[in-house]
Design a protein around this motif. Sequence first.
Motif, PDB file in Angstrom:
ATOM      1  N   LYS A 101     -18.124 -57.137  32.230  1.00  0.00           N
ATOM      2  CA  LYS A 101     -19.243 -56.299  32.668  1.00  0.00           C
ATOM      3  C   LYS A 101     -19.823 -55.532  31.481  1.00  0.00           C
ATOM      4  O   LYS A 101     -21.049 -55.443  31.323  1.00  0.00           O
ATOM      5  CB  LYS A 101     -18.766 -55.330  33.758  1.00  0.00           C
ATOM      6  CG  LYS A 101     -19.769 -54.277  34.201  1.00  0.00           C
ATOM      7  CD  LYS A 101     -21.042 -54.876  34.723  1.00  0.00           C
ATOM      8  CE  LYS A 101     -20.847 -55.673  35.974  1.00  0.00           C
ATOM      9  NZ  LYS A 101     -22.135 -56.244  36.446  1.00  0.00           N
ATOM     10  N   TRP A 102     -18.951 -54.999  30.626  1.00  0.00           N
ATOM     11  CA  TRP A 102     -19.420 -54.244  29.462  1.00  0.00           C
ATOM     12  C   TRP A 102     -20.205 -55.148  28.509  1.00  0.00           C
ATOM     13  O   TRP A 102     -21.233 -54.746  27.966  1.00  0.00           O
ATOM     14  CB  TRP A 102     -18.253 -53.591  28.742  1.00  0.00           C
ATOM     15  CG  TRP A 102     -18.620 -53.051  27.385  1.00  0.00           C
ATOM     16  CD1 TRP A 102     -18.074 -53.367  26.189  1.00  0.00           C
ATOM     17  CD2 TRP A 102     -19.648 -52.088  27.098  1.00  0.00           C
ATOM     18  NE1 TRP A 102     -18.695 -52.684  25.170  1.00  0.00           N
ATOM     19  CE2 TRP A 102     -19.663 -51.888  25.703  1.00  0.00           C
ATOM     20  CE3 TRP A 102     -20.564 -51.392  27.882  1.00  0.00           C
ATOM     21  CZ2 TRP A 102     -20.550 -51.019  25.080  1.00  0.00           C
ATOM     22  CZ3 TRP A 102     -21.458 -50.532  27.264  1.00  0.00           C
ATOM     23  CH2 TRP A 102     -21.442 -50.346  25.878  1.00  0.00           C
ATOM     24  N   HIS A 107     -26.317 -55.463  26.284  1.00  0.00           N
ATOM     25  CA  HIS A 107     -27.677 -55.962  26.068  1.00  0.00           C
ATOM     26  C   HIS A 107     -28.676 -55.292  27.017  1.00  0.00           C
ATOM     27  O   HIS A 107     -29.794 -54.974  26.637  1.00  0.00           O
ATOM     28  CB  HIS A 107     -27.711 -57.477  26.253  1.00  0.00           C
ATOM     29  CG  HIS A 107     -26.792 -58.207  25.317  1.00  0.00           C
ATOM     30  ND1 HIS A 107     -26.918 -58.130  23.947  1.00  0.00           N
ATOM     31  CD2 HIS A 107     -25.719 -59.004  25.547  1.00  0.00           C
ATOM     32  CE1 HIS A 107     -25.977 -58.852  23.375  1.00  0.00           C
ATOM     33  NE2 HIS A 107     -25.232 -59.397  24.315  1.00  0.00           N
ATOM     34  N   LEU A 108     -28.235 -55.082  28.262  1.00  0.00           N
ATOM     35  CA  LEU A 108     -29.096 -54.427  29.250  1.00  0.00           C
ATOM     36  C   LEU A 108     -29.439 -53.007  28.812  1.00  0.00           C
ATOM     37  O   LEU A 108     -30.600 -52.580  28.861  1.00  0.00           O
ATOM     38  CB  LEU A 108     -28.406 -54.404  30.613  1.00  0.00           C
ATOM     39  CG  LEU A 108     -29.147 -53.673  31.728  1.00  0.00           C
ATOM     40  CD1 LEU A 108     -30.286 -54.524  32.250  1.00  0.00           C
ATOM     41  CD2 LEU A 108     -28.194 -53.314  32.864  1.00  0.00           C
ATOM     42  N   ILE A 109     -28.420 -52.275  28.380  1.00  0.00           N
ATOM     43  CA  ILE A 109     -28.599 -50.889  27.957  1.00  0.00           C
ATOM     44  C   ILE A 109     -29.522 -50.817  26.742  1.00  0.00           C
ATOM     45  O   ILE A 109     -30.400 -49.958  26.654  1.00  0.00           O
ATOM     46  CB  ILE A 109     -27.231 -50.230  27.657  1.00  0.00           C
ATOM     47  CG1 ILE A 109     -26.478 -49.989  28.973  1.00  0.00           C
ATOM     48  CG2 ILE A 109     -27.403 -48.917  26.898  1.00  0.00           C
ATOM     49  CD1 ILE A 109     -25.032 -49.587  28.804  1.00  0.00           C
ATOM     50  N   GLU A 114     -34.651 -49.185  24.737  1.00  0.00           N
ATOM     51  CA  GLU A 114     -35.824 -49.414  23.903  1.00  0.00           C
ATOM     52  C   GLU A 114     -37.112 -49.185  24.699  1.00  0.00           C
ATOM     53  O   GLU A 114     -38.131 -48.772  24.147  1.00  0.00           O
ATOM     54  CB  GLU A 114     -35.791 -50.829  23.334  1.00  0.00           C
ATOM     55  CG  GLU A 114     -36.461 -50.970  21.990  1.00  0.00           C
ATOM     56  CD  GLU A 114     -35.920 -50.025  20.931  1.00  0.00           C
ATOM     57  OE1 GLU A 114     -36.735 -49.502  20.150  1.00  0.00           O
ATOM     58  OE2 GLU A 114     -34.701 -49.777  20.889  1.00  0.00           O
ATOM     59  N   VAL A 115     -37.065 -49.449  26.008  1.00  0.00           N
ATOM     60  CA  VAL A 115     -38.221 -49.159  26.868  1.00  0.00           C
ATOM     61  C   VAL A 115     -38.481 -47.653  26.876  1.00  0.00           C
ATOM     62  O   VAL A 115     -39.636 -47.197  26.806  1.00  0.00           O
ATOM     63  CB  VAL A 115     -37.974 -49.662  28.315  1.00  0.00           C
ATOM     64  CG1 VAL A 115     -39.071 -49.156  29.255  1.00  0.00           C
ATOM     65  CG2 VAL A 115     -37.929 -51.181  28.349  1.00  0.00           C
ATOM     66  N   SER A 191     -30.453 -65.029  26.280  1.00  0.00           N
ATOM     67  CA  SER A 191     -29.876 -63.760  25.823  1.00  0.00           C
ATOM     68  C   SER A 191     -30.156 -63.477  24.346  1.00  0.00           C
ATOM     69  O   SER A 191     -30.495 -62.349  23.967  1.00  0.00           O
ATOM     70  CB  SER A 191     -28.366 -63.728  26.070  1.00  0.00           C
ATOM     71  OG  SER A 191     -27.728 -64.776  25.367  1.00  0.00           O
ATOM     72  N   GLU A 192     -30.051 -64.511  23.504  1.00  0.00           N
ATOM     73  CA  GLU A 192     -30.309 -64.314  22.074  1.00  0.00           C
ATOM     74  C   GLU A 192     -31.787 -64.023  21.813  1.00  0.00           C
ATOM     75  O   GLU A 192     -32.129 -63.216  20.946  1.00  0.00           O
ATOM     76  CB  GLU A 192     -29.868 -65.545  21.282  1.00  0.00           C
ATOM     77  CG  GLU A 192     -28.358 -65.661  21.094  1.00  0.00           C
ATOM     78  CD  GLU A 192     -27.746 -64.440  20.424  1.00  0.00           C
ATOM     79  OE1 GLU A 192     -28.302 -63.979  19.414  1.00  0.00           O
ATOM     80  OE2 GLU A 192     -26.731 -63.931  20.926  1.00  0.00           O
TER      81      GLU A 192
END
Length: 257
Positions: A101-102, A107-109, A114-115, A191-192
Amino acid sequence: AKDGLNDERKKLKEARDNKDEKAVLEHSKAYLLKTADVLISHLEKLKAKVQESKNIADDREAKIVAEIDAQIAEINKIKAEVQAATTKEQIKEDAKKLHDKWNKLKHLIKLHSEVVVSARVEGIVNRGLVLEKKLDHVLTKAKEKGIEVNVSVEINAFSEKIAISREKHKQAQAKLSEALDLKAKGEPEDSEKIKALVDESKALLKESRDAIKSAHDILKTIVKKIKEADPKADISADVEIEVAQEIAESAATNVTA
């Protein structure tokens, strides 16, 4: 949070060294629960930053908040499994779930953080309008007072920096939008590409911030030259008042509209 995790890690090591299986199970569970709480706390803070931002569109904010809430719900589900665990095997399985999960959350965080940064930079870029108004008023006041000074080079440089700032922010927004669209599709092979887009956006946002800072410095140089041409002329105070009034009137008009 790190102190709490380090404390549990020490207790877990002591339990293992003492070959106390019951204590190992107890501290393993406590360690995983604290790790989960740290992740949830981080996500809650990120969600609060998104909701506080005035420059994130409502539909985008709703999507980000929904995604963060979904991740928190999944972590809470893992927490419940940890609390119910009674064997070392179950704990190992739960630890793997939390670890996986981490890895996904990192990547989500980064993307959603950045948003938030982009929205903050948008506020900085919008201040370019204030700088432009200040420049107009400074030049008008100098003309009214009969002050002759050649600042054409500085004016051109100022306009160029403002234009660069807006363009770089626009490019950064496009990169982030593309990354968010790819994230919504949920394809692992993207993802990359998402990571690369976020990194590119980050660099563009820095360029946008730096351009506004340069524009502000150029404006200060222009004011300094005018003051040197006529030390008695008090231009800055008048300009600040007029710009503030103009922006307030503009805001009132927009609200009415």
